[in-house]
Scaffold this active site. Sequence first.
Site, PDB file in Angstrom:
ATOM      1  N   SER A  61       6.059   1.629  -2.469  1.00 53.90           N
ATOM      2  CA  SER A  61       6.268   0.415  -1.689  1.00 53.90           C
ATOM      3  C   SER A  61       7.726  -0.034  -1.817  1.00 53.90           C
ATOM      4  CB  SER A  61       5.285  -0.664  -2.142  1.00 53.90           C
ATOM      5  OG  SER A  61       5.184  -1.690  -1.174  1.00 53.90           O
ATOM      6  N   ASP A 172       0.717   1.766   2.562  1.00 50.82           N
ATOM      7  CA  ASP A 172       1.290   1.415   1.264  1.00 50.82           C
ATOM      8  C   ASP A 172       0.852   2.391   0.161  1.00 50.82           C
ATOM      9  OD1 ASP A 172       1.941   0.107  -1.203  1.00 50.82           O
ATOM     10  OD2 ASP A 172       2.020  -1.791  -0.130  1.00 50.82           O
TER      11      ASP A 172
END
Length: 332
Positions: A61, A172
């Site tokens: 991320s 993600d």
Amino acid sequence: MGWFGKKNKTDTNMFDIPIVKSPLKLGLALSGGGTRGAAYIGVFKALQENGIVFDYVAGTSVGSLMGAVYASGIPLEEVENKARGLSKKDILTNKIKFMPSKTDKFSALITQLLDGRSFDSFNIPLTVVATDIISGKEIRITSGDIGKAIAGSCAVPAIFKPVEFLDYRLYDGGLVNNIPADVVRDMGADVVISFDINPDRGYGTDSTKYFEELKAALRIIMKSNSLNGYVYSDCVVKLDLARYDRTSLDDLDNMIYQGYIQTIEQMPEILKAVQKVKPDEDIKKTERRIKLMDKTRRKFERKQQQLIDEGIIFDSAKKRESMVDVIKTKEQ
């Protein structure tokens, strides 16, 4: 004036600082945590001041974005100045509330922040960790479009639409691996230092609002997917950033400062880890056990698929598909 423009007793020429020499390869793993990732600018400043240079980097991320910043060698003051000019409008494109944003704008912004650099041009090897929503598997990216790769690693479900990358649809990386210490170790690192900028993850909510429940569910998922990071690390530096909103850059200066000062406070443990002369055998034993378990699981899945193909065991999913085909045929 930015944080790096402030005069402090640690200001010095980075080239005059002796590098910590190690007979082992050093790896850096960076967790996700939204805009709290600004704290990594302070973290990198503290590492530089203590002569710590890593051989490998992996991030999940926002950790992948800041990992790219570290691997590229872009001056930290330049990174801070660019971060200062960012706003939500530069990242989110949705015009309708609660609708996920496309990532084209975000991807282009990442490429711009990195001055057009690519994986191949980085000073240090970088791995970006993302989740392929098609297969449900962890994807480790080391080449290709850097903007798309990082945008995919940062694409939180319900906030962003997935990123089309080769044959994958990326979300993600925190859904599968939020502190990628094992990734850095697989890259070749003997000693791994991990930074967790969101150690307060995992708490629930008493709200009955859909998005509050969704965010709580994601926090719980990411907590369980952070455990391996602790297992595979020689040192985990936990930064207390709970006071800062993960979706706002309003406290940029304070987050950078906290990243710096908290890293300095934990520097004795970091230096103890990077100055090891041989790999931690307990970590290596744990790593071997986990890999053996994974190998056994894959062997079982292959055997199961073979039995399904031979018609020896029943595949309910395939049976349901064939039943649907029969129904459709009859309807026609």
